[in-house]
Each structure stands twice: as C-alpha cells, then as structure tokens.
Scaffold this active site. Structure first.
Site, PDB file in Angstrom:
ATOM      1  N   GLN A   6       0.840  -1.207   0.000  1.00 31.71           N
ATOM      2  CA  GLN A   6       0.000   0.000   0.000  1.00 31.71           C
ATOM      3  C   GLN A   6       0.867   1.247   0.000  1.00 31.71           C
ATOM      4  OE1 GLN A   6      -2.556  -0.624   3.393  1.00 31.71           O
ATOM      5  NE2 GLN A   6      -3.779  -2.165   2.337  1.00 31.71           N
ATOM      6  N   ASP A  17      -2.101 -11.905   4.457  1.00 36.56           N
ATOM      7  CA  ASP A  17      -3.539 -11.844   4.749  1.00 36.56           C
ATOM      8  C   ASP A  17      -4.136 -13.228   5.044  1.00 36.56           C
ATOM      9  OD1 ASP A  17      -3.530  -9.121   4.401  1.00 36.56           O
ATOM     10  OD2 ASP A  17      -4.230  -9.189   2.329  1.00 36.56           O
TER      11      ASP A  17
HETATM   12  C1  S3P Z   1      -2.756  -4.783   0.274  1.00 36.39           C
HETATM   13  C2  S3P Z   1      -1.542  -4.845   0.900  1.00 36.39           C
HETATM   14  C3  S3P Z   1      -1.331  -5.481   2.198  1.00 36.39           C
HETATM   15  C4  S3P Z   1      -2.503  -6.388   2.549  1.00 36.39           C
HETATM   16  C5  S3P Z   1      -3.818  -5.728   2.321  1.00 36.39           C
HETATM   17  C6  S3P Z   1      -3.967  -5.365   0.851  1.00 36.39           C
HETATM   18  C7  S3P Z   1      -2.840  -4.103  -1.022  1.00 36.39           C
HETATM   19  O1  S3P Z   1      -1.223  -4.485   3.197  1.00 36.39           O
HETATM   20  O2  S3P Z   1      -2.402  -6.817   3.887  1.00 36.39           O
HETATM   21  O3  S3P Z   1      -4.879  -6.573   2.674  1.00 36.39           O
HETATM   22  O4  S3P Z   1      -3.842  -4.255  -1.739  1.00 36.39           O
HETATM   23  O5  S3P Z   1      -1.877  -3.384  -1.375  1.00 36.39           O
HETATM   24  P1  S3P Z   1       0.157  -3.711   3.477  1.00 36.39           P
HETATM   25  O6  S3P Z   1       0.500  -2.927   2.281  1.00 36.39           O
HETATM   26  O7  S3P Z   1      -0.129  -2.836   4.654  1.00 36.39           O
HETATM   27  O8  S3P Z   1       1.149  -4.776   3.797  1.00 36.39           O
END
Ligand code: S3P
Length: 430
Positions: A169, A314
């Site tokens: 993210q 996840d």
């Molecule tokens: C996601 C990234 C992950 C994941 C989330 C979705 C994404 O989080 O846990 O459910 O779509 O980029 P982080 O970027 O905080 O690791």
C-alpha cells in the site's frame, strides 16, 4: 449480528470466489487517473472496493456498474480531478486510504480522508512521512500518525529513498504520487510485496523500471486499460483450508489469481502436506491465473517466516486454523504487521482458536500453534475483522458441537457471499 455455525463433515463442489480485492482497488483508482474510459470485469464488489469507487467518484471520476461485476470508469484524467468539499470516507479499507493519500498528494487542493473506528487506529505515518518528504502538506491525528488525514498536494519533488515498511500500500501510494512529481523517483523496497500496481502501471504506459529492490518511475499520464480481474487467492484460502481439514472433501476453484507475490498460502499448505492441484495456468494481462482443486489431506505442522510470511500476510489467520488441525507444532514468525491489520490479528486469532480449545501462544511477532487436539464449538467474535470471521468459521466447521460468531457481517468487506457459499458447499457434502 450473531450467526450460528454448525459443524460440517465435508465441503464439496465448485466455488467461484470474488474478484481479487487488491487488483479491483487498483483497477478503479488507476483508471480514474487515466484520461478516457476503462472497463473492469470480475470487479470484487465488496465494501472495501466500493469505498475506492466512491472515493474516485468524489474526485470527479464517472464510475458506472454495467452489471454486477462490470465497472466502467470514465475519467477526465488526473489533471482535471478536484478534491470534494467534505471528507472522503474510506470505511474499513486501508488500501483505499493509503492509495488515495498518494493520489491526493498529486492533486491541487485539500483532500480529507477518514474511515471507521478500525481504520482510524491503523498507522498512517508510514505513508504520510514519505509524501511529506515529496512536498505534500499532510496532517493527521496524533502528529500525523492516524486518520482523519488532511493532504494538500500539488507540486511534488521526486521520492528517492528506502521504504521503511514492507507494504504494497505504501509502495503504491508513492508510485502514484511519483507520477505527479517534477522528476524521476526511485524507491527501494525492503522486502518484495504484491506487485499489482507495477503490473497495471506498465499496462497503462507508465515509464516504470523494475530492478529489484529498486523501482524507478518518471512523471507521466496514464492510458486507461480494460482489466479482467481473476478470483482472489485470499478468498480462495478459506476454502483451501476448509477442504484440507474436513475428511472426504473436494472443491474446485476456477480462475484464481496466482501472482507469485500472493501465493505464500499455497506454499505453506503444500509444506503442511495439503493436496492442492493447479491446472490451466495462464497469464492474463501480466497476472498469473489458474484453476485449483483441493482434496482433504493429513496436515502436519510447519514454520512460516521471512518472505513466506510476507507472501501470505492476509492468509495467516486461516493458516493458523490449518495449523490447529495439523499434527505437530506450527510457528508463524516475523508477522508483527498482523498487529496493525483490520484487527490485531495475532491477538484476535489466538483468542478465537483458544476459545475453540486450541493450544496457542502469542508472540510479539507471531503465533505458536500446537495442532492435532479436538476443537469444541464455542462462542466466537470477529472483532469486526472480515478475515478473522471467515477463518474462525472454517475452524468451527471441524469442531465438535455448534459455535456462534458475533460480528458476522464483517465478511461484506471482501466476500459478501461467504455465508451463502459456506452453506451451499457444506450442504452439498451433507
Ligand atoms: C494490500 C496490501 C497489504 C494487505 C492488504 C492489501 C494491497 O497491506 O495486507 O490486505 O492491496 O496493497 P500492506 O500494504 O499494509 O502490507
């Protein structure tokens, strides 16, 4: 709402899981920055992705559902988007808030991002700090650590540096902001994370150079693309575990996304002895897709750590459920990020499994689960966390006696049809 969960001897049949949530968010956000029209089929229509749709609409993008899972996105292009007067509600969705923070940094004007009680507790400094370093004016509660956030963007300088957390993210937010900077940016990843943004940016013509652990991107406009979203391997994970632990089970899951940054759950289950076959492996617009068949198997304990943890982040709650049904001990390590998900998933997974009678120990960065004991039905709580609700529902299927779960509606965040699929697949077997 509380839901009664009955044990089931098996799960059988075919299940088409919802479209990939991560890809669906990106499909609407990135097409919303591109001038023209893009069409997304297989869009995951859960509360989280609908928060991204509403956010892009609030910025001036036209999003129209042509059918239940087909979304047409028409945008005047990033340069013509305008912040709305009021706050954008990201609901429960960390992906919406963090990616929109990157978008907001590249827009003229003031964008306010808010969310529900869970999202307001999740760390936002990881995205605010690097965006501020690029020149965006950012503020948030508790010295910018938490939402609501206010971002005033416009003229950005390039980002050059190392990401402080392994987060797709954060990486995505910076890539989106970098498109609006006044020169080329370079990001260094500390660990590989899901690369859906990179795949989509390239398909949209962005000048992105991938040289792990470096990503280099120059400012550019995007060209819209049509995207066929495959099934979400994170949703498939619940059925892979359910069928593995319940005797006489067999499930077929067509069209599941198998991007290697996401398939840690398969590797962990194979290491535990699961019987999962992948067939019809193919590439759809740069994303790997395949069909999965899973049959019951005798599982044994394993260790999940390092890159495998990141590639299954996840799915760790439902892998903990698999571990409870496996012979021997499972260690989940280097998973401290679980503490800042929709719930503190180390604490909430441990609480749920313990209620069912599993011997589980919480570590600062993971869990130790002693498998092979009998699980007995119990009152459970989702803590408002969709993945915990579904993981515990799977655990309850193999327990002796009924369970019930509070907060069952949380599944709507990523898998609104979960309870009806559960009923259908367990009845098919009964
Ligand atoms: C996601 C990234 C992950 C994941 C989330 C979705 C994404 O989080 O846990 O459910 O779509 O980029 P982080 O970027 O905080 O690791």
């Amino acid at each position: 709402m509380t839901r009664r969960l009955l044990p089931a001897p098996a799960v059988q049949g075919t299940v088409r899981v919802p479209g990939d949530k991560s890809i669906s968010h990106r499909a609407v956000i990135l097409n919303g920055l591109a001038q023209g029209t893009g069409r997304v089929t297989g869009f995951a229509r859960g509360a989280d992705t609908l928060a991204s749709v509403a956010a892009m609409r609030a910025l001036g993008v036209t999003c129209a559902f042509e059918s239940e899972e087909t979304l047409r996105i028409h945008s005047p292009g990033r340069g013509a988007l305008h912040p709305p007067a009021g706050p954008i509600d990201c609901g429960n969705s960390g992906t919406t808030m963090r990616l929109l923070a990157g978008v907001a940094a590249g827009l003229e004007g003031r964008v306010e991002l808010d969310g529900d009680a869970s999202l307001r507790r999740r760390p936002m400094d990881r995205v605010i700090q690097p965006l501020a370093a690029m020149g965006a004016r950012c503020a948030g509660r508790a010295e910018g650590r938490f939402a609501p956030l206010v971002i005033e963007g416009g003229s950005l300088t390039p980002f050059r540096g190392r990401l402080q957390v392994a987060s797709a993210q954060v990486k995505s937010a910076l890539l989106l902001a970098a498109l609006a900077a006044d020169g080329p940016s370079e990001l260094e990843e500390i660990a590989p994370t899901r690369d859906h943004t990179e795949i989509m940016l390239r398909a949209m013509g962005a000048p992105l150079d991938i040289d792990p652990p470096y990503l280099r991107i120059a400012p550019a406009g995007l060209t819209p693309v049509d995207i066929a979203v495959a099934g979400d391997v994170s949703a498939a994970a619940f059925w892979l575990v359910a069928a593995s632990i319940l005797p006489e089970s067999e499930l077929f899951l067509p069209d599941v996304g198998l991007n290697p940054t996401r398939t840690g759950v398969l590797d962990a289950l194979w290491a535990m002895g699961a019987d999962i076959e992948v067939s019809a492996r193919r590439s759809v617009a740069g994303e790997v897709v395949g069909d999965l068949r899973v049959r019951s198997a005798r599982l044994s304990g394993t260790e999940i750590a390092g890159d495998l943890t990141a590639r299954a982040i996840d799915e760790l709650p439902v892998l903990a459920v698999a571990a409870a049904y496996a012979q021997g001990t499972t260690e989940i390590r280097e998973a401290a990020e679980l503490r800042v998900k929709e719930s503190d998933r180390i604490a909430t997974t441990a609480a749920g499994l313990r209620a069912l009678g599993v011997a589980v120990e919480e570590r600062p960065d993971g869990l130790q689960i002693v498998g092979g004991g009998r699980l007995r039905g119990a009152p459970l709580d989702s803590y408002g966390d969709h993945r915990l609700a579904m993981a515990l529902a799977v655990a309850a299927l193999g327990a002796s006696g009924d369970s019930e779960i509070g907060g069952d509606t949380a599944v709507a965040v990523s898998y609104p049809a979960f309870w009806s699929d559960l009923e259908r697949l367990s009845h098919a077997a009964g």
